[in-house]
Design a protein around this motif. Sequence first.
Motif, PDB file in Angstrom:
ATOM      1  N   THR A 149       0.828  -1.208   0.000  1.00 34.81           N
ATOM      2  CA  THR A 149       0.000   0.000   0.000  1.00 34.81           C
ATOM      3  C   THR A 149       0.862   1.257   0.000  1.00 34.81           C
ATOM      4  O   THR A 149       0.553   2.236  -0.696  1.00 34.81           O
ATOM      5  CB  THR A 149      -0.938   0.005   1.224  1.00 34.81           C
ATOM      6  OG1 THR A 149      -1.639  -1.231   1.271  1.00 34.81           O
ATOM      7  CG2 THR A 149      -1.927   1.148   1.134  1.00 34.81           C
ATOM      8  N   LEU A 179       0.785   4.193  -2.834  1.00 33.75           N
ATOM      9  CA  LEU A 179       0.561   5.602  -2.509  1.00 33.75           C
ATOM     10  C   LEU A 179       1.692   6.464  -3.059  1.00 33.75           C
ATOM     11  O   LEU A 179       1.454   7.557  -3.601  1.00 33.75           O
ATOM     12  CB  LEU A 179       0.432   5.775  -0.991  1.00 33.75           C
ATOM     13  CG  LEU A 179       0.177   7.213  -0.503  1.00 33.75           C
ATOM     14  CD1 LEU A 179      -1.030   7.823  -1.202  1.00 33.75           C
ATOM     15  CD2 LEU A 179      -0.006   7.235   1.009  1.00 33.75           C
ATOM     16  N   VAL A 184      -3.876  12.731  -4.920  1.00 32.65           N
ATOM     17  CA  VAL A 184      -3.592  12.538  -3.496  1.00 32.65           C
ATOM     18  C   VAL A 184      -3.348  13.852  -2.762  1.00 32.65           C
ATOM     19  O   VAL A 184      -3.089  13.855  -1.560  1.00 32.65           O
ATOM     20  CB  VAL A 184      -2.382  11.593  -3.292  1.00 32.65           C
ATOM     21  CG1 VAL A 184      -2.695  10.205  -3.803  1.00 32.65           C
ATOM     22  CG2 VAL A 184      -1.125  12.140  -3.956  1.00 32.65           C
ATOM     23  N   PHE A 186      -1.740  14.202   0.969  1.00 29.52           N
ATOM     24  CA  PHE A 186      -0.461  13.493   1.022  1.00 29.52           C
ATOM     25  C   PHE A 186       0.620  14.333   1.691  1.00 29.52           C
ATOM     26  O   PHE A 186       1.464  13.814   2.427  1.00 29.52           O
ATOM     27  CB  PHE A 186      -0.023  13.096  -0.390  1.00 29.52           C
ATOM     28  CG  PHE A 186       1.296  12.370  -0.430  1.00 29.52           C
ATOM     29  CD1 PHE A 186       1.368  11.004  -0.200  1.00 29.52           C
ATOM     30  CD2 PHE A 186       2.486  13.057  -0.677  1.00 29.52           C
ATOM     31  CE1 PHE A 186       2.581  10.331  -0.227  1.00 29.52           C
ATOM     32  CE2 PHE A 186       3.699  12.401  -0.704  1.00 29.52           C
ATOM     33  CZ  PHE A 186       3.750  11.039  -0.470  1.00 29.52           C
ATOM     34  N   GLN A 227      -5.942   4.290  -0.702  1.00 27.93           N
ATOM     35  CA  GLN A 227      -4.526   4.129  -0.325  1.00 27.93           C
ATOM     36  C   GLN A 227      -4.143   5.115   0.778  1.00 27.93           C
ATOM     37  O   GLN A 227      -3.427   4.762   1.732  1.00 27.93           O
ATOM     38  CB  GLN A 227      -3.600   4.351  -1.548  1.00 27.93           C
ATOM     39  CG  GLN A 227      -3.990   3.572  -2.802  1.00 27.93           C
ATOM     40  CD  GLN A 227      -4.304   2.122  -2.538  1.00 27.93           C
ATOM     41  OE1 GLN A 227      -3.481   1.387  -1.975  1.00 27.93           O
ATOM     42  NE2 GLN A 227      -5.495   1.684  -2.936  1.00 27.93           N
ATOM     43  N   LEU A 228      -4.632   6.346   0.664  1.00 27.62           N
ATOM     44  CA  LEU A 228      -4.358   7.346   1.695  1.00 27.62           C
ATOM     45  C   LEU A 228      -4.897   6.890   3.056  1.00 27.62           C
ATOM     46  O   LEU A 228      -4.207   6.976   4.075  1.00 27.62           O
ATOM     47  CB  LEU A 228      -4.992   8.684   1.305  1.00 27.62           C
ATOM     48  CG  LEU A 228      -4.282   9.503   0.222  1.00 27.62           C
ATOM     49  CD1 LEU A 228      -5.218  10.557  -0.344  1.00 27.62           C
ATOM     50  CD2 LEU A 228      -3.008  10.150   0.768  1.00 27.62           C
TER      51      LEU A 228
END
Length: 629
Positions: A482, A486, A497, A501, A572-573
């Motif tokens: 993961t 990301l 993202v 992110f 994913q975040l």
Amino acid sequence: MAGRINDDDVKAVRDAVPIDAVVSEYLQLRSAGGGNLKGLCPFHDEKSPSFQVSPSKGLFHCFGCQEGGDTIAFVMKIDHLSFSETVERLAAKAGITLRYEEGGYNPGHQRGERIRLIEAHKIAAQYYAEQLGSAEAEIGRKFLAERGFDQAAAEHFGVGYSPAGWDHLTRFLRGKGFSDKELILSGLSQDGRRGPIDRFRGRLMWPIKDVGGEIVGFGARKLREDDNGPKYLNTPETPIYKKSQVLYGVDLAKKDIAKVSRAVVVEGYTDVMACHLAGVTTAIATCGTAFGGDHIKILRRLLMDNGSARVIFTFDGDAAGQKAALRAFEDDQKFAAETYIAIAPDGMDPCELRLAKGDEAVAELVQPRTPLFEFALRQIVRRYDLETPAGRAAALDEAAPIVAKIKNIASQHEVAVQLAGMLGILDTQFVVRRVAQIARWQRQGGSRGPERQQPPRTYDAPAPPATPSGPALNLRSPAHRTERELLKLALQRPELVSPAFDAYGVDEFTAPPYAAVRQCVQDAGGAAGAPSDYLDAVREAAPNDSVRALVTELAVETIFAKAVDEAYAGDQLVTVRLRAVDRRIRDVQGTLARLGANGDPEQLAAVQNELWVLTQYGQTLRNNGAAAL
């Protein structure tokens, strides 16, 4: 002192020359999904493609040997050029005029050695081509005409003529600004009693090009009886010409070789010409040396070397041609492609066949005929008296080790059965067992040989693929997978993202190499509002080559999602953040346990409060997903 190329011009060159167009000059590329392309790596031997190119990012990366970078890095690596030489070469392709700082531009001093030698060969080729029309070159034109080649054919292949005088080309190139040292180094001139003289004099000239289409040498054919030199004289080994690493005609044939997954290997320059003019546009030839391992590497990259690929050798039917075929078979196992041999009636080469029977006969010749292994075995077997038991046993002893080299067990068994038939041995299984026994012996390194078996003749085997030098990560770990996804999103699709992110801490990435890449993104200014040179900035922020290589790898690797969108990015975040929260909860619970009931009340209260906040945040993430970030 050489000037430094202006940074804006370097960026313009990098942007102007598509990386997939450059890489495609050296190897076949096919779709890898997600807009990426893949092929066999030109920097290490491999059986399946692990080399990927991302046209949208302008980057390449090999997941086998970890080589990676942009267009400039690729050309530097594959052609052994300096940075400035590479930029100059790509700028010339793109029609970009470079600006130089710290003293201006002096072409004589600031152009690299390779570029100067390539330029000398280009000018020499033009000179030779012009000379083919001279009165002196009538003997050369006659030679071509007698073999069925007209002026158009000569122009298509760049055939020329070198005047018979001592230093015509040398003086011509001096007038173009080349030094005697450069002319000697290029192989176009050689030392004479009173200085440099032409290496090639009074000969028909074929320019030899590399896979990228640049002229690196010449093949020269003797025309006159008073010429005491060899029938064919080639450029000597130079910084840009290695005869074991060039194939004549590959610049013309490479696209069709990749398109139809077929290559035809012939023996000479006129054979290549005859094949191409007859419609066999996949023909290539070696340049004064045997077909060997380096030639195979070139072909494998163009063929993508899959099971449907075909390589057809058209050696002469004489003793020398048979010997060449046996040498080729020694390297046969380096191909995944199937290999065949085609020998024309009466032992004619393709050029002679075209003259005698026309283009259709040449096209018919190179249709797959006899498998190379079968031809090679028959050449071995025919040397023995198969009417006697001793003759059959001796032939088996020489042929069996060759069959044992076949790696595919099913193919090995099938060929062993055919060998039994060639030898006239009725007990087929005896031959099969013999071959299998020798194969085991070979796999064990010859430490314990079978009875009666002398150490078999050895043939070069392909080197094992290089051990990946990248970060050693447990990619089976869901956390690492993961985190990798990301980071790929942050590098390839930063808009998906951002801005979340940029609020992620480096410590939220559990794999140290991934944490290093996260730091690079932060040092480059973050993923939010990523500018056009965002990837370059991230790569520049890398503290060393290993981290820079990983940035490139992640920027090129396919994102593993059917739909790369905000929903996938949000997943994913959330997953990375949630794992970080869960890790912190475990740490806090450990602290709470250590404090115990008798700990400092104020400290105990603070830890309990943090645990409550973390637990609530984790629950919110699970319930609301990316909206909770």
